[in-house]
Scaffold this motif. Structure first.
Motif, PDB file in Angstrom:
ATOM      1  N   ALA A 136     -12.667  37.739-117.484  1.00 42.68           N
ATOM      2  CA  ALA A 136     -11.485  37.556-118.467  1.00 42.68           C
ATOM      3  C   ALA A 136     -12.051  36.028-118.558  1.00 42.68           C
ATOM      4  CB  ALA A 136     -10.489  36.634-118.080  1.00 42.68           C
ATOM      5  N   TYR A 137     -11.388  34.837-119.499  1.00 45.13           N
ATOM      6  CA  TYR A 137     -11.930  33.869-119.476  1.00 45.13           C
ATOM      7  C   TYR A 137     -10.910  33.061-119.675  1.00 45.13           C
ATOM      8  CZ  TYR A 137     -15.271  29.846-122.211  1.00 45.13           C
ATOM      9  OH  TYR A 137     -15.153  28.554-122.136  1.00 45.13           O
ATOM     10  N   ASN A 138     -11.317  31.867-119.076  1.00 46.62           N
ATOM     11  CA  ASN A 138     -10.205  30.831-118.796  1.00 46.62           C
ATOM     12  C   ASN A 138     -10.477  29.414-120.202  1.00 46.62           C
ATOM     13  OD1 ASN A 138      -8.864  28.550-117.688  1.00 46.62           O
ATOM     14  ND2 ASN A 138      -7.761  30.076-116.494  1.00 46.62           N
ATOM     15  N   GLU A 139      -9.991  29.225-121.072  1.00 48.90           N
ATOM     16  CA  GLU A 139     -10.520  27.993-121.636  1.00 48.90           C
ATOM     17  C   GLU A 139     -10.137  26.741-121.222  1.00 48.90           C
ATOM     18  OE1 GLU A 139      -8.533  29.050-125.820  1.00 48.90           O
ATOM     19  OE2 GLU A 139      -8.547  30.932-125.260  1.00 48.90           O
ATOM     20  N   GLY A 140      -8.914  26.438-120.396  1.00 53.92           N
ATOM     21  CA  GLY A 140      -8.545  25.695-119.634  1.00 53.92           C
ATOM     22  C   GLY A 140     -10.473  24.560-119.343  1.00 53.92           C
TER      23      GLY A 140
ATOM     24  N   ASP B 159      -8.230  50.393-107.035  1.00 52.74           N
ATOM     25  CA  ASP B 159      -8.749  50.733-107.580  1.00 52.74           C
ATOM     26  C   ASP B 159      -8.011  50.195-109.224  1.00 52.74           C
ATOM     27  OD1 ASP B 159      -6.739  52.039-108.225  1.00 52.74           O
ATOM     28  OD2 ASP B 159      -7.541  54.184-107.735  1.00 52.74           O
ATOM     29  N   LYS B 160      -7.941  50.713-109.781  1.00 53.77           N
ATOM     30  CA  LYS B 160      -8.053  49.787-110.899  1.00 53.77           C
ATOM     31  C   LYS B 160      -7.540  48.273-111.289  1.00 53.77           C
ATOM     32  CE  LYS B 160      -6.963  53.837-112.269  1.00 53.77           C
ATOM     33  NZ  LYS B 160      -8.019  54.580-112.480  1.00 53.77           N
ATOM     34  N   CYS B 161      -8.593  47.875-111.324  1.00 49.20           N
ATOM     35  CA  CYS B 161      -8.240  46.090-111.420  1.00 49.20           C
ATOM     36  C   CYS B 161      -8.244  45.372-112.700  1.00 49.20           C
ATOM     37  CB  CYS B 161     -10.316  45.773-110.261  1.00 49.20           C
ATOM     38  SG  CYS B 161     -10.134  46.075-108.977  1.00 49.20           S
ATOM     39  N   MET B 162      -7.907  44.736-112.864  1.00 46.71           N
ATOM     40  CA  MET B 162      -7.580  44.475-114.137  1.00 46.71           C
ATOM     41  C   MET B 162      -7.986  42.710-113.441  1.00 46.71           C
ATOM     42  SD  MET B 162      -4.629  46.151-116.005  1.00 46.71           S
ATOM     43  CE  MET B 162      -5.568  45.201-117.398  1.00 46.71           C
ATOM     44  N   ILE B 163      -8.070  41.455-114.370  1.00 46.43           N
ATOM     45  CA  ILE B 163      -8.097  40.139-114.509  1.00 46.43           C
ATOM     46  C   ILE B 163      -7.144  39.649-115.688  1.00 46.43           C
ATOM     47  CG2 ILE B 163      -9.488  37.883-114.322  1.00 46.43           C
ATOM     48  CD1 ILE B 163     -11.354  39.079-112.518  1.00 46.43           C
ATOM     49  N   GLU B 164      -6.472  38.531-115.874  1.00 40.36           N
ATOM     50  CA  GLU B 164      -6.388  38.009-117.023  1.00 40.36           C
ATOM     51  C   GLU B 164      -6.277  36.289-116.466  1.00 40.36           C
ATOM     52  OE1 GLU B 164      -6.411  36.798-119.659  1.00 40.36           O
ATOM     53  OE2 GLU B 164      -4.618  38.947-120.599  1.00 40.36           O
ATOM     54  N   ALA B 165      -6.113  35.327-117.219  1.00 35.11           N
ATOM     55  CA  ALA B 165      -6.429  34.371-116.953  1.00 35.11           C
ATOM     56  C   ALA B 165      -5.559  33.307-118.226  1.00 35.11           C
ATOM     57  CB  ALA B 165      -7.825  33.423-118.100  1.00 35.11           C
TER      58      ALA B 165
ATOM     59  N   SER C  98      -6.597  26.246-114.968  1.00 33.42           N
ATOM     60  CA  SER C  98      -6.869  27.503-114.198  1.00 33.42           C
ATOM     61  C   SER C  98      -6.454  27.536-113.938  1.00 33.42           C
ATOM     62  CB  SER C  98      -7.562  25.550-113.603  1.00 33.42           C
ATOM     63  OG  SER C  98      -6.170  24.739-112.791  1.00 33.42           O
ATOM     64  N   SER C  99      -6.422  28.602-113.981  1.00 30.42           N
ATOM     65  CA  SER C  99      -5.618  29.896-112.859  1.00 30.42           C
ATOM     66  C   SER C  99      -6.056  31.283-113.356  1.00 30.42           C
ATOM     67  CB  SER C  99      -4.920  30.020-112.596  1.00 30.42           C
ATOM     68  OG  SER C  99      -4.119  29.120-111.662  1.00 30.42           O
ATOM     69  N   PHE C 100      -6.389  31.958-112.493  1.00 28.30           N
ATOM     70  CA  PHE C 100      -6.118  33.747-113.053  1.00 28.30           C
ATOM     71  C   PHE C 100      -4.995  34.448-112.430  1.00 28.30           C
ATOM     72  CE2 PHE C 100     -10.267  31.990-113.676  1.00 28.30           C
ATOM     73  CZ  PHE C 100     -10.560  32.478-115.078  1.00 28.30           C
ATOM     74  N   VAL C 101      -5.171  35.282-112.609  1.00 26.70           N
ATOM     75  CA  VAL C 101      -4.412  36.523-111.590  1.00 26.70           C
ATOM     76  C   VAL C 101      -5.302  37.703-111.370  1.00 26.70           C
ATOM     77  CG1 VAL C 101      -2.191  38.225-111.755  1.00 26.70           C
ATOM     78  CG2 VAL C 101      -2.101  35.560-112.407  1.00 26.70           C
TER      79      VAL C 101
ATOM     80  N   VAL D 217      -1.132  40.607-119.074  1.00 25.80           N
ATOM     81  CA  VAL D 217      -1.224  39.641-120.850  1.00 25.80           C
ATOM     82  C   VAL D 217      -1.232  38.403-120.061  1.00 25.80           C
ATOM     83  CG1 VAL D 217      -1.609  41.932-122.076  1.00 25.80           C
ATOM     84  CG2 VAL D 217       0.060  40.733-121.644  1.00 25.80           C
ATOM     85  N   PHE D 218      -1.928  37.868-120.842  1.00 19.91           N
ATOM     86  CA  PHE D 218      -0.323  36.175-120.992  1.00 19.91           C
ATOM     87  C   PHE D 218       0.249  35.897-121.629  1.00 19.91           C
ATOM     88  CE2 PHE D 218      -1.442  31.427-120.516  1.00 19.91           C
ATOM     89  CZ  PHE D 218      -0.475  30.931-119.904  1.00 19.91           C
ATOM     90  N   ASP D 219       1.029  35.048-121.572  1.00 16.35           N
ATOM     91  CA  ASP D 219       1.516  34.996-122.578  1.00 16.35           C
ATOM     92  C   ASP D 219       1.367  33.180-123.319  1.00 16.35           C
ATOM     93  OD1 ASP D 219       3.518  34.318-125.454  1.00 16.35           O
ATOM     94  OD2 ASP D 219       4.804  35.358-124.892  1.00 16.35           O
ATOM     95  N   LYS D 220       0.552  33.112-124.046  1.00 14.72           N
ATOM     96  CA  LYS D 220       0.375  31.740-123.913  1.00 14.72           C
ATOM     97  C   LYS D 220       1.632  30.851-124.738  1.00 14.72           C
ATOM     98  CE  LYS D 220      -5.140  32.201-125.072  1.00 14.72           C
ATOM     99  NZ  LYS D 220      -5.971  31.655-126.037  1.00 14.72           N
ATOM    100  N   ASN D 221       2.419  30.911-125.569  1.00 16.69           N
ATOM    101  CA  ASN D 221       3.246  30.954-126.336  1.00 16.69           C
ATOM    102  C   ASN D 221       4.859  30.725-124.634  1.00 16.69           C
ATOM    103  OD1 ASN D 221       2.672  30.590-128.213  1.00 16.69           O
ATOM    104  ND2 ASN D 221       3.437  32.839-129.034  1.00 16.69           N
ATOM    105  N   GLU D 222       4.795  31.527-124.008  1.00 15.25           N
ATOM    106  CA  GLU D 222       5.505  31.486-123.217  1.00 15.25           C
ATOM    107  C   GLU D 222       4.921  30.450-121.820  1.00 15.25           C
ATOM    108  OE1 GLU D 222       9.171  31.673-123.040  1.00 15.25           O
ATOM    109  OE2 GLU D 222       9.185  32.189-125.214  1.00 15.25           O
TER     110      GLU D 222
END
Length: 231
Positions: free
Chosen positions: A110-114, A154-160, A164-167, A215-220
């Motif tokens: 994932a890429y964090n724009e912040g 297993d089944k690793c995922m990342i979201e930003a 400055s944070s990720f999950v 997923v990350f909802d940028k609006n909310e």
């Protein structure tokens, strides 16, 4: 998808036979009538065999970063930028070897724009590992490895998020009371140093074939986690 150039990058394994499993990329455009134009195929890693692959868009460089494993070098992780100036012809940055030993699977990125940083995740020696990446324009430099979860996963995922944070999200495979349960941790990044938060385990098990989503909802400004469960 690269919005500034209005084109897509498609990356796939061209499987001829077990000795010929090349990683290829193509540019793809869609016009106003819905017609699709597909560009020529390019080799991402020459004629070396590849196994897993995933990608993420870098809005600051306006490029796509490809993350993959080279199965001819003990499943080393490599990354490489790709972009197009015309929606057809592809140009590549330097091929960067990230891991030098140990088989890596379950790739995610994932890429964090912040903070203009990447975070890659993968399973190695059963554990969930991460690294932080910084772009130099033509390639990405990566920090040393950190461990997010020291039980089998297993089944690793990342979201930003956009600060400055990720999950990091995964399925627990420890064999304990949490076996098959979805779990996650928040990871904040200062500079290139990750700080891993406490683990949260969901109460229900994955059922059947895991189909998890993060997923990350940028609006909310909220993360959404989902999993296939028996409730």
């Amino acid at each position: 998808y690269v919005p500034t150039g209005d084109y897509y990058v498609v990356v796939y394994q061209n499987y001829v036979n077990n000795s010929n499993r090349y990683l290829q990329a193509r540019a793809l455009t869609v016009d106003s009538s819905g017609s699709i134009t597909v560009g020529s195929a390019y080799q991402v890693n020459g004629t070396r065999k590849a196994q897993e692959v995933t990608c993420v868009y870098d809005p600051d460089q306006e490029k796509v970063l490809i993350m993959y494993t080279d199965s001819e070098s003990g499943y080393q992780i490599r990354t490489r930028y790709v972009s197009s100036s015309d929606g057809s012809t592809l140009s590549f940055g330097s091929n960067t070897t990230v891991t030098s030993s140990g088989t890596a699977t379950a790739l995610c990125i994932a890429y964090n724009e912040g903070i203009n940083k990447f975070m890659m995740g993968y399973k190695k020696s059963d554990y969930y590992r991460i690294r932080i990446g910084t772009s130099s324009g033509s390639s990405v430099s990566w920090t040393s490895e950190s461990t997010v979860e020291s039980n089998e996963v297993d089944k690793c995922m990342i979201e930003a998020d956009t600060t400055s944070s990720f999950v990091c999200y995964w399925r627990d495979r420890s064999g304990s009371a949490n076996n098959n349960h979805p779990a996650y941790r928040a990871v904040s990044v200062s500079g290139t140093t990750p700080s891993v938060g406490s683990k949260t385990v969901m109460s229900q098990e994955f059922q059947g074939v895991p189909r998890n989503l993060l997923v990350f909802d940028k609006n909310e400004e909220r993360f959404l986690l989902s999993a296939r469960m028996d409730i």
